[in-house]
Design a protein around this motif. Structure first.
Motif, PDB file in Angstrom:
ATOM      1  N   ASP A 398       0.810  -1.221   0.000  1.00 12.43           N
ATOM      2  CA  ASP A 398       0.000   0.000   0.000  1.00 12.43           C
ATOM      3  C   ASP A 398       0.842   1.268   0.000  1.00 12.43           C
ATOM      4  O   ASP A 398       0.306   2.376  -0.112  1.00 12.43           O
ATOM      5  CB  ASP A 398      -0.966   0.011   1.193  1.00 12.43           C
ATOM      6  N   LYS A 399       2.190   1.130   0.135  1.00 12.61           N
ATOM      7  CA  LYS A 399       3.065   2.295   0.121  1.00 12.61           C
ATOM      8  C   LYS A 399       3.785   2.475  -1.215  1.00 12.61           C
ATOM      9  O   LYS A 399       4.342   3.545  -1.474  1.00 12.61           O
ATOM     10  CB  LYS A 399       4.121   2.163   1.229  1.00 12.61           C
ATOM     11  N   SER A 402       3.067   5.506  -3.361  1.00  8.63           N
ATOM     12  CA  SER A 402       3.345   6.843  -2.805  1.00  8.63           C
ATOM     13  C   SER A 402       4.808   7.046  -2.451  1.00  8.63           C
ATOM     14  O   SER A 402       5.169   8.057  -1.852  1.00  8.63           O
ATOM     15  CB  SER A 402       2.482   7.084  -1.561  1.00  8.63           C
ATOM     16  N   GLU A 408       7.173  11.885   1.721  1.00  4.80           N
ATOM     17  CA  GLU A 408       6.900  10.493   2.069  1.00  4.80           C
ATOM     18  C   GLU A 408       8.165   9.869   2.644  1.00  4.80           C
ATOM     19  O   GLU A 408       9.224   9.904   2.019  1.00  4.80           O
ATOM     20  CB  GLU A 408       6.448   9.711   0.825  1.00  4.80           C
ATOM     21  N   LEU A 410       8.268   6.583   3.766  1.00  3.38           N
ATOM     22  CA  LEU A 410       8.100   5.134   3.740  1.00  3.38           C
ATOM     23  C   LEU A 410       7.639   4.583   5.079  1.00  3.38           C
ATOM     24  O   LEU A 410       8.013   3.501   5.497  1.00  3.38           O
ATOM     25  CB  LEU A 410       9.416   4.450   3.340  1.00  3.38           C
ATOM     26  N   GLY A 411       6.814   5.389   5.763  1.00  5.33           N
ATOM     27  CA  GLY A 411       6.268   4.911   7.025  1.00  5.33           C
ATOM     28  C   GLY A 411       7.152   5.139   8.222  1.00  5.33           C
ATOM     29  O   GLY A 411       6.781   4.799   9.337  1.00  5.33           O
TER      30      GLY A 411
END
Length: 456
Positions: A398-399, A402, A408, A410-411
């Motif tokens: 889901d990343k 994006s 961003e 990457l979480g």
């Protein structure tokens, strides 16, 4: 204090951790650390222990250290709360008191500190080949514009051809040890400059090239900064604010490093750690400034690259050389293309290097220690490709869509990055008529591919 022998001094604190009574030698040390009687405990290690004992309501005993002029004091202290809860103070018993001279930093430590400070305040940094030819450089100082232009127009030439070295009578080429620490004059700049050369490669220093740092003897005068014409009607972060912000932040970093290393005088370990935090925060702020400056450049309507014939394999090897130290510090192995491989491509050398440095730097940061990052290059039809493949945790499905978005990360919310590196890298790749893509399977690492037009 049976476990540590005779009690040498006793003291008491109140509920606000103020020392209200103290015998010698503790009272003298407290005053020499800047404290007063009564006054807040001035010995950092003792203050931390007193606070913990009072808040927890527990009796604590351990050895503490403190700087006392040129000496280091070590003492065994036992601290006991005088009442339950935080309402009361503590009683302190001191024993096993010893004083020893503070060891001077080794030659290697002093050299590493000098390089760290020069790196923080340098207004031009460059990566040099083993023959001291300029491979890549970075500067934002307005009085170095002529030097930057000469380096850009003459890639690979020794940096000594672009400056004057009044203290050296010998003609180039010169051994790097003669150049390190010498003064130089830069055409177009009225400031004096000092050279720092950091050799790369082991066991033969310089076998992997050099890092060049040019440090000015004074900041650029404020009058010159104020007189520079703005490039557009509204403020421009990259072109106007970056040089204004970079200099004072670099000075803050340098001063913090000086404090951290205790070059300015004795300092408790806790305060040395605070100075290290200040220096790290300053470095983080500088990296954000650089990212925002690059962001403005790549998003400008008139942004263009200057494509030329390059060897993509050679650029990849250079990027690996630059990041080799960082990788070793994390226990990561970098595998570069073999020396015999050549992949001609069309692109701007410094922009391609910038993209690969970002990709490899991310791979090092995301990969666990003990893993390997592979950098592979190949030609496929009319395209030249460089692939950076890591063995990290991979990117969640889901990343993936994006990954190249602005900001961003990457979480990762606390890694200190700006989240602009991949966004800028893809912009640069596409400006060179190429692209930057990613493939990843969670648990199996990530694979970033830089695609450029191949050159005959």
């Amino acid at each position: 204090m049976a476990s540590q022998g005779v009690v040498l001094a006793r003291a008491r604190t109140d509920a606000a951790d103020r020392l209200i009574e103290a015998d010698e030698p503790l009272a003298g040390l407290h005053r020499r650390c800047g404290g007063e009687l009564p006054g807040t405990v001035a010995v950092p290690a003792l203050l931390e222990l007193v606070r913990k004992s009072r808040r927890l309501g527990l009796r604590l005993a351990r050895t503490i250290e403190a700087l006392d002029g040129e000496d280091t004091v070590r003492a065994w202290v036992e601290i006991e709360p005088e009442s339950e809860g935080e309402a009361g103070g503590c009683s302190i018993a001191v024993g096993a008191w010893s004083t020893s001279p503070r060891p001077a930093p080794s030659e290697d430590e002093a050299s590493a500190l000098r390089i760290a400070i020069d790196r923080a305040v340098a207004e031009l940094t460059a990566r040099l080949a083993p023959d001291q030819g300029v491979l890549a450089f970075d500067t934002s100082a307005s009085d170095l514009a002529g030097l930057a232009r000469a380096m850009r127009e003459n890639p690979g030439k020794p940096w000594t051809e672009f400056v004057e070295l009044p203290e050296l009578a010998h003609r180039p080429p010169l051994h790097w040890r003669l150049l390190d620490g010498t003064r130089c004059v830069i055409p177009g700049s009225k400031r004096g400059w000092t050279v720092t050369l950091v050799p790369l490669g082991r066991p033969d220093p310089g076998s992997a090239g050099f890092e060049l740092l040019l440090v000015a003897d004074a900041p650029l005068p404020a009058a010159i900064l104020a007189s520079e014409e703005p490039s557009r009607a509204t403020p421009s972060f990259g072109r106007e604010l970056t040089p204004v912000l970079r200099q004072p932040i670099a000075r803050i970093i340098a001063n913090a490093e000086t404090i951290r290393s205790r070059l300015a005088g004795p300092l408790a370990e806790e305060y040395s750690s605070y100075a290290a935090d200040i220096a790290a925060a300053g470095q983080h702020l500088l990296s954000l400034i650089d990212d925002l400056s690059d962001l403005e450049i790549v998003e400008a309507d008139d942004f263009r690259t200057a494509p030329d014939r390059i060897d993509l394999a050679d650029v990849a090897r250079r990027a690996v050389g630059i990041l080799g130290v960082r990788a070793r510090e994390r226990g990561t192995t970098l595998v570069a293309p073999d020396d015999g491989i050549s992949v001609p491509a069309t692109g701007e050398f410094r922009r391609v290097l910038q993209v690969l440095l970002n990709l490899i730097g991310n791979a090092i940061a995301y990969s666990p220690g003990g893993t390997t990052v592979h950098i592979e290059v190949a030609r496929e039809g009319d395209r030249a490709r460089a692939v950076v493949r890591d063995e990290g945790p991979g990117i969640p499905a889901d990343k993936l869509s994006s990954v190249f978005d602005k900001f961003e990360r990457l979480g990762r919310g606390g890694d200190g990055g700006s989240g602009l590196g991949l966004y800028i890298s893809r912009k640069l790749a596409r400006a060179m008529h190429g692209d930057l893509t990613v493939e990843s399977t969670p648990g199996e690492g990530a694979r970033f591919t830089l695609d450029l037009p191949a050159a005959d």
